[in-house]
Design a protein around this motif. Structure first.
Motif, mmCIF file in Angstrom:
data_model
loop_
_atom_site.group_PDB
_atom_site.id
_atom_site.type_symbol
_atom_site.label_atom_id
_atom_site.label_comp_id
_atom_site.label_asym_id
_atom_site.label_seq_id
_atom_site.Cartn_x
_atom_site.Cartn_y
_atom_site.Cartn_z
ATOM 1 N N PRO A 403 7.041 12.921 23.327
ATOM 2 C CA PRO A 403 6.863 14.355 23.051
ATOM 3 C C PRO A 403 7.133 14.684 21.583
ATOM 4 O O PRO A 403 7.957 14.051 20.923
ATOM 5 N N SER A 404 6.425 15.682 21.068
ATOM 6 C CA SER A 404 6.679 16.157 19.712
ATOM 7 C C SER A 404 7.962 16.996 19.710
ATOM 8 O O SER A 404 8.463 17.428 20.752
ATOM 9 N N TYR A 405 8.488 17.261 18.517
ATOM 10 C CA TYR A 405 9.668 18.109 18.417
ATOM 11 C C TYR A 405 9.374 19.529 18.903
ATOM 12 O O TYR A 405 10.256 20.214 19.433
ATOM 13 N N THR A 406 8.129 19.988 18.726
ATOM 14 C CA THR A 406 7.758 21.305 19.263
ATOM 15 C C THR A 406 7.815 21.296 20.782
ATOM 16 O O THR A 406 8.319 22.244 21.403
ATOM 17 N N ASP A 407 7.288 20.242 21.428
ATOM 18 C CA ASP A 407 7.371 20.125 22.882
ATOM 19 C C ASP A 407 8.827 20.184 23.354
ATOM 20 O O ASP A 407 9.135 20.819 24.368
ATOM 21 N N LEU A 408 9.704 19.522 22.616
ATOM 22 C CA LEU A 408 11.084 19.372 23.070
ATOM 23 C C LEU A 408 11.964 20.587 22.778
ATOM 24 O O LEU A 408 12.775 20.987 23.626
ATOM 25 N N TYR A 409 11.803 21.206 21.596
ATOM 26 C CA TYR A 409 12.832 22.145 21.139
ATOM 27 C C TYR A 409 12.333 23.519 20.713
ATOM 28 O O TYR A 409 13.144 24.399 20.421
ATOM 29 N N TYR A 410 11.027 23.763 20.652
ATOM 30 C CA TYR A 410 10.551 25.034 20.109
ATOM 31 C C TYR A 410 10.947 26.213 20.999
ATOM 32 O O TYR A 410 10.895 26.131 22.227
ATOM 33 N N SER A 411 11.300 27.318 20.368
ATOM 34 C CA SER A 411 11.679 28.518 21.111
ATOM 35 C C SER A 411 11.285 29.766 20.333
ATOM 36 O O SER A 411 11.514 29.858 19.124
ATOM 37 N N ASP A 412 10.614 30.698 21.021
ATOM 38 C CA ASP A 412 10.316 32.012 20.459
ATOM 39 C C ASP A 412 10.175 32.978 21.628
ATOM 40 O O ASP A 412 10.366 32.586 22.786
ATOM 41 N N PRO A 413 9.857 34.244 21.386
ATOM 42 C CA PRO A 413 9.784 35.198 22.508
ATOM 43 C C PRO A 413 8.760 34.837 23.573
ATOM 44 O O PRO A 413 8.841 35.357 24.689
ATOM 45 N N SER A 414 7.800 33.929 23.276
ATOM 46 C CA SER A 414 6.766 33.587 24.256
ATOM 47 C C SER A 414 6.842 32.148 24.756
ATOM 48 O O SER A 414 6.148 31.790 25.710
ATOM 49 N N ASN A 415 7.673 31.303 24.122
ATOM 50 C CA ASN A 415 7.692 29.883 24.439
ATOM 51 C C ASN A 415 9.107 29.342 24.486
ATOM 52 O O ASN A 415 9.981 29.779 23.730
ATOM 53 N N ASN A 416 9.311 28.342 25.352
ATOM 54 C CA ASN A 416 10.579 27.620 25.418
ATOM 55 C C ASN A 416 10.293 26.137 25.544
ATOM 56 O O ASN A 416 9.578 25.717 26.457
ATOM 57 N N GLY A 417 10.810 25.320 24.618
ATOM 58 C CA GLY A 417 10.645 23.882 24.708
ATOM 59 C C GLY A 417 11.416 23.302 25.881
ATOM 60 O O GLY A 417 12.202 23.992 26.543
ATOM 61 N N ASN A 418 11.192 22.015 26.123
ATOM 62 C CA ASN A 418 11.824 21.346 27.256
ATOM 63 C C ASN A 418 12.390 20.005 26.782
ATOM 64 O O ASN A 418 11.665 19.025 26.659
ATOM 65 N N PRO A 419 13.711 19.933 26.516
ATOM 66 C CA PRO A 419 14.308 18.687 26.006
ATOM 67 C C PRO A 419 14.348 17.568 27.043
ATOM 68 O O PRO A 419 14.696 16.433 26.703
ATOM 69 N N ASP A 420 13.980 17.855 28.293
ATOM 70 C CA ASP A 420 14.000 16.847 29.350
ATOM 71 C C ASP A 420 12.636 16.188 29.574
ATOM 72 O O ASP A 420 12.455 15.455 30.555
ATOM 73 N N LEU A 421 11.678 16.453 28.700
ATOM 74 C CA LEU A 421 10.348 15.860 28.857
ATOM 75 C C LEU A 421 10.394 14.342 28.777
ATOM 76 O O LEU A 421 11.184 13.763 28.030
ATOM 77 N N LYS A 422 9.527 13.699 29.553
ATOM 78 C CA LYS A 422 9.357 12.246 29.505
ATOM 79 C C LYS A 422 8.106 11.908 28.686
ATOM 80 O O LYS A 422 7.194 12.719 28.576
ATOM 81 N N PRO A 423 8.018 10.716 28.132
ATOM 82 C CA PRO A 423 6.809 10.316 27.392
ATOM 83 C C PRO A 423 5.589 10.243 28.303
ATOM 84 O O PRO A 423 5.692 9.916 29.486
ATOM 85 N N GLU A 424 4.430 10.574 27.736
ATOM 86 C CA GLU A 424 3.161 10.387 28.443
ATOM 87 C C GLU A 424 2.803 8.901 28.435
ATOM 88 O O GLU A 424 3.156 8.173 27.515
ATOM 89 N N ASN A 425 2.070 8.456 29.451
ATOM 90 C CA ASN A 425 1.566 7.082 29.434
ATOM 91 C C ASN A 425 0.246 7.019 30.184
ATOM 92 O O ASN A 425 -0.048 7.863 31.028
#
Length: 607
Positions: A403-425
């Protein structure tokens, strides 16, 4: 945006693609596909590879690298705005995070987001050719080469010359570009600088882009030392680009720089290559252009690394192996301070059997991420020459994407990242046939990609925030067909036809709205015809594209470009979207209607 209801279960996917291109035989005979471990002539490759030559680049009615790629089937460019302002790339239904972009073999993707991977620090005029590998390339290139890779090649021309170009068009659009080539017996160099801007085709879509690119090469005995450095800065109004179409006041500033030094050497049966590189990316986002205090993101990322590869030619074929070590740093007021180390090693063995009729290339790579763990990327390519004109090829490969850092940690009034994401394969498979008869060429291939833990952004209701989740399973089946022909002394110079069909289905227990899933092109048809008005002086190319996107309405685009060439002057007149079609490519951002542009280039050769 369409509402997508996700149900659990397994998926079957099948598709066909056709890719047609007209090129002169000599254009491909001398093209070597550059790899980290193995570099092979185009005709010896056993993958689906698209070569875009300099001659094609000059004829196609495009003003940026992103726009140019949209004229080839199997490559989906989802633009927000025009002239490369902001665009995402997809290959065979992938996400924009699953395609690796390289400049002369040096990666341009960063760990924050794939949205700015096409921020390239030079103009289209500097490009010698583009190599597109369709299918998994992670075993050779690592992270992001999940569904394919694009390598943009620039080189000094070998001449002493200066070029100055100017173009302009509707909506206050203009571009100014200058290039200088200097060459000697051993040392050659190239400098290019450009700027472009527009008032915008609708409210808050103005842009200003500046870039500088320098490159040199010093020839050794059976080798060379090369250096490259460049920077691009983009400022643009982002009306509806992100968030929702109602967010009309968004604004963005991006700056990307690249510097690298490399060495290539041939020693008898050995070939050695090594590079040291540094890529820096800075991005600033304002939710309200004239009020930075309302909401502002500032991200600075650095990507520093070294790589080396060696190949050995023997009676068995070619053995190649090497490695890459790099560190990624991220400083962001939103994503926090992040860093990781990546170690990547790889090996390939090309076996040539039955007097070169059969080639088998097994390979494997290993990657270790300091924050995500370790992954293996095995694969094999197989090719069989029926005769000098006909070849069958097949390949199988395993690939991952963290996952990108945006996938993992991004946060704003419309979005919340997910630090528990697993890699795609994914496991990918392809079977294809290539035919080359004089000036007539055709390719047909069938492919399948079985993805697990694919990452997409979801929300259950319209009021919820977008959150990335791992989709259980996505199977992508497809097919490509290509046909092209060149007529050296005819009124019709060449034609190119390409068709891609995709069926990208997913099954999951997640319910609600999806931001990216099922956003691929189901049908993609590209056709181009070039003819001579005045031999070797005045040519005309008309291009037709049909795109049927799963989540949006289908549409037809017709473009036209007239090119004039003399010894010192080149000029063009192009009209994009002749039919004045209303369409969107992503995020419901309306693209412009009919757009007229013209330009002229002056060239002075010193000797």
């Amino acid at each position: 945006m369409k509402k997508i209801w996700i149900k659990g279960g397994c998926i079957l996917f099948f598709s066909m693609t056709a890719n047609l291109q007209a090129q002169q035989e000599n254009d491909l005979e001398h093209v070597v596909i550059e790899g980290k471990a193995l570099s092979l002539p185009f005709k010896q490759t056993s993958q689906n590879v698209q070569i875009i030559t300099r001659k094609q680049i000059e004829k196609i009615p495009a003003t940026s690298i992103a726009e140019l790629l949209s004229y080839y089937s199997g490559i989906d460019i989802r633009r927000r705005g025009v002239n490369g302002t902001q665009a995402d790339i997809s290959i065979r239904g992938s996400s924009f995070e699953q395609v690796l972009i390289m400049v002369n073999g040096i990666r341009m993707n960063d760990s924050r987001t794939g949205h700015n991977a096409l921020s390239i620090p030079f103009d289209l005029s500097a490009v010698e050719r583009i190599e597109v590998i369709k299918g998994p390339a992670a075993r050779r290139f690592g992270q992001n080469a999940y569904a394919g890779a694009v390598n943009i090649i620039t080189r000094p021309s070998g001449k002493d010359e200066v070029k100055v170009s100017f173009s302009g068009g509707e909506y206050g659009t203009y571009a100014l570009d200058a290039g200088l080539n200097l060459s000697g017996k051993k040392f050659s160099q190239f400098l290019q600088a450009g700027t472009s801007q527009s008032d915008g085709y609708r409210y808050n879509t103005d842009y200003l882009t500046k870039n500088v690119w320098y490159q040199n090469q010093y020839l050794l005995s059976d080798g060379d030392i090369h250096f490259q450095a460049g920077i691009i800065e983009k400022k643009f109004g982002a009306n509806g680009f992100y968030s929702t179409p109602a967010a009309k006041e968004q604004y963005e500033k991006d700056q990307v720089s690249l510097i690298s030094i490399g060495w290539n050497q041939k020693l008898n049966q050995f070939k050695i290559n090594a590079n040291a590189y540094w890529r820096r990316a800075q991005g600033e986002y304002l939710f309200i252009r004239n009020n930075p205090s309302a909401y502002r993101n500032l991200h600075i990322g650095n990507h520093i690394g070294v790589e080396a590869g060696i190949s050995y030619t023997s009676k068995l074929g070619i053995t190649g192996f090497g490695g890459d070590f790099h560190k990624e740093y991220m400083n962001s007021n939103n994503l926090g301070d992040r860093q990781r180390e990546i170690s990547f090693i790889y090996a390939d063995q090309l076996f040539s059997i039955f007097n070169g009729k059969l080639d088998i290339t097994p390979g494997v790579s290993f990657a270790h991420y300091s924050d995500m763990g370790s992954f293996w990327y095995p694969g094999i390519d197989i090719g069989y020459k029926l005769n000098a004109e006909n070849k069958l090829f097949a390949n199988i490969g395993k690939t991952y994407r963290i996952p990108s850092y945006t996938d993992l940690y991004y946060s704003d009034p419309s979005n919340n990242g997910n630090p528990d994401l697993k890699p795609e394969n994914a496991w990918s498979y392809e079977l294809g046939y290539r035919w080359s008869h004089k000036s007539l060429k055709a390719t047909v291939s069938f492919f399948r990609r079985e993805s697990t833990d694919l990452i997409d952004w979801f929300k259950e209701t319209e009021q919820d925030k977008w959150t990335p989740v791992n989709i259980a399973k996505v199977n992508t089946n497809g097919a490509e067909l290509s046909l092209s022909q060149h007529f050296p002394s005819s009124f019709i110079v060449s034609y190119h036809i390409g068709y891609t069909y995709l069926d990208n289905e997913l099954k999951n227990t997640v319910k609600g709205f999806s931001k990216y899933s099922l956003d691929n092109l189901r049908h993609q048809l590209v056709a181009r015809v070039e003819h001579q008005i005045v031999k070797n002086k005045l040519t005309h190319e008309i291009s037709y594209r049909y795109n049927d996107r799963v989540a949006l309405d289908d549409y037809h685009l017709l473009d036209d470009k007239i090119s004039f060439q003399s010894k010192k002057i080149k000029a063009f007149l192009q009209v994009n979207n002749i039919l004045n079609t209303r369409y969107t490519e992503t995020n419901l951002v309306p693209m412009p209607g009919r757009w007229v542009q013209a330009g002229i280039t002056f060239t002075n050769v010193f000797k």
